[in-house]
Design a protein around this motif. Structure first.
Motif, short mmCIF file in Angstrom:
data_model
loop_
_atom_site.label_atom_id
_atom_site.label_comp_id
_atom_site.label_asym_id
_atom_site.label_seq_id
_atom_site.Cartn_x
_atom_site.Cartn_y
_atom_site.Cartn_z
N GLY A 10 0.81 -1.22 0.00
CA GLY A 10 0.00 0.00 0.00
C GLY A 10 0.83 1.26 0.00
N ILE A 11 1.96 1.23 0.72
CA ILE A 11 2.87 2.39 0.72
C ILE A 11 3.39 2.64 -0.69
N VAL A 12 3.80 1.55 -1.36
CA VAL A 12 4.28 1.68 -2.74
C VAL A 12 3.17 2.20 -3.64
N GLY A 13 1.97 1.63 -3.50
CA GLY A 13 0.84 2.05 -4.32
C GLY A 13 0.48 3.52 -4.10
N ALA A 14 0.44 3.93 -2.83
CA ALA A 14 0.09 5.32 -2.52
C ALA A 14 1.13 6.30 -3.06
N ALA A 15 2.37 5.84 -3.22
CA ALA A 15 3.43 6.70 -3.70
C ALA A 15 3.47 6.79 -5.23
N VAL A 16 3.19 5.68 -5.92
CA VAL A 16 3.42 5.66 -7.37
C VAL A 16 2.15 5.72 -8.22
N VAL A 17 1.03 5.26 -7.69
CA VAL A 17 -0.19 5.17 -8.52
C VAL A 17 -0.83 6.53 -8.80
N PRO A 18 -0.91 7.47 -7.81
CA PRO A 18 -1.65 8.71 -8.06
C PRO A 18 -1.16 9.50 -9.27
N GLY A 19 0.15 9.59 -9.46
CA GLY A 19 0.66 10.32 -10.62
C GLY A 19 0.22 9.70 -11.93
N TRP A 20 0.24 8.36 -11.99
CA TRP A 20 -0.21 7.66 -13.20
C TRP A 20 -1.71 7.82 -13.39
N ALA A 21 -2.45 7.78 -12.30
CA ALA A 21 -3.91 7.82 -12.38
C ALA A 21 -4.46 9.20 -12.69
N ASP A 22 -3.62 10.24 -12.60
CA ASP A 22 -4.10 11.61 -12.78
C ASP A 22 -4.15 12.00 -14.25
N ILE A 23 -4.54 11.08 -15.11
CA ILE A 23 -4.67 11.33 -16.55
C ILE A 23 -5.99 10.73 -17.03
#
Length: 408
Positions: free
Chosen positions: A276-289
């Protein structure tokens, strides 16, 4: 539902201390100091969770009494999140400063021997928590350029799960080494240093001007709740974040009948949190499109339902572990994904109130679902079935999530 309403930002961004012109940049020193402070609140929150029995013995109190040291946090958050979010919109720096001071004070109060002082310390930090956590969106709006705000929000939310993981791993070792005094002293040093660091960082001037909320409290709440994205995200956090809290509470009990040991459950929860820490760090930038945030939210709910289904069946164990690790990766990424979208959709003067409403529903979901499963523990399939039903009921609302607009 009433017609969709969202904030349409002006074409020119005004910056505190700057004339309209080139982007002013990002103050990472302030944002990282905030991340350390936010992580410290979670460090203190779960301090006793992995050492509940040993703490009860040292204090001479019941296990249930120790449990209240953690349970007070979500209970007070549900009560205080919205009014404190509104206060953040009215007096942003003042409320953040109070949050930092109360966090350090609560950690210091726990140094006094005795259960009653630990309870007072935990209550002080639990009051500080909404002051601090509700600020994540507004802080990003004031100190980060628009393109960096998803990263700033991701850093602030990932730090929450880092604090939980650090406390869960270190508390048992500190307890074995020096008892509760070692736990309290170590965590007090971290909390006080984080509070002082943030208070110094908060003195730096914001780069972007955010208007102060002028509406009265009830009028502000009515306006915020009239936004469809707020209602949709509140429901999704109730289901998703509430599910994660429930799993960390009851996964051991739900796994015992299928032969999974406590140690294995501990590893599974650790893997969920780390993922979850990894996901919270890397996913938002990708998902913001575009529509990617919808894909992330849909995948998180679908994987969660699959993990719960195989948990109910009881096999294969390796697949259960893999699915719950993936569940942690996606569920905890949902929080910064949702907060990033909410920051973009809401007027900047309402960022604190919006964050307060959303986080209140996430904590409320944790309370309601945890109590529901507790009431059904003697009927394991039904308990798991309730969680699956909540997840599946949330799925049809994902298409209502707003797409990323073409401009800020």
């Amino acid at each position: 539902m009433p017609p969709y309403k969202s904030y349409q930002p002006p074409t020119t961004v005004r910056r505190s201390g700057f004339a309209p012109g080139p982007i002013a940049g990002t103050r990472w020193s302030v944002l990282l100091a905030y991340a350390f402070l936010a992580g410290a609140t979670q460090l203190l929150w779960v301090a006793y969770t992995p050492i509940t029995t040993d703490s009860a013995k040292e204090w001479g109190v019941s296990v249930d009494a120790v449990g209240w040291l953690a349970q007070v946090y979500p209970l007070l958050y549900v009560l205080l999140a919205i009014p404190f979010g509104y206060l953040a919109d009215k007096r942003f720096k003042h409320t953040l400063a109070w949050g930092a001071v109360l966090t350090g004070a609560g950690a210091l109060v726990r140094l006094v021997p005795g259960y009653e002082y630990a309870l007072v310390g935990q209550m002080l930090v639990s009051i500080a928590q909404p002051f601090i956590l509700n600020a994540v969106n507004k802080l990003a709006a004031m100190y980060a350029e628009p393109a960096k705000r998803p990263t700033a929000i991701a850093a602030g939310t990932a730090s929450l799960f880092i604090g939980i993981l650090v406390s869960s791993v270190t508390s048992p070792f500190l307890m074995d080494w020096g008892g509760l005094r070692a736990v309290h002293l170590t965590q007090a040093v971290l909390a006080v240093c984080s509070a002082i660091l943030f208070l110094f960082a908060l003195r730096r001037r914001p780069l972007y001007e955010v208007p102060q909320e002028e509406a009265r409290f009830l009028a502000s709440i009515r306006t915020v709740w009239s936004y469809r994205f707020v209602r949709v995200y509140s429901l999704l956090l109730f289901a998703g974040f509430g599910l994660f809290i429930t799993l960390t509470t009851w996964l051991e009990v739900l796994s015992q009948p299928i032969g999974i040991s406590s140690a294995e459950v501990g590893l599974a929860i650790g893997a969920m949190t780390l993922a979850g820490i990894v996901g919270a760090a890397v996913v938002p930038g990708w998902a913001d499109i575009g529509s990617r945030s919808r894909y992330v939210l849909t995948a998180s709910l679908a994987v969660s339902a699959a993990a719960l289904t195989f948990l109910a069946i009881g096999k294969p164990v390796w697949l259960i572990f893999a699915l719950f690790t993936l569940t942690g990766f996606l569920l905890l990424a949902n929080l910064p994904v949702i907060l990033t979208s909410a920051e973009r959709e809401s007027p900047p003067e309402e960022d604190g109130t919006v964050a307060g409403v959303l986080l209140m529903f996430g904590n409320l979901g944790g309370i309601v679902l945890t109590l529901a499963v507790q009431a059904l523990l003697d009927h394991r399939p039904l308990a798991i079935g309730v969680l699956i039903a909540i997840v599946l009921l949330a799925l049809p609302f994902v298409p209502l999530v707003p797409k990323r607009p073409s401009r800020r």
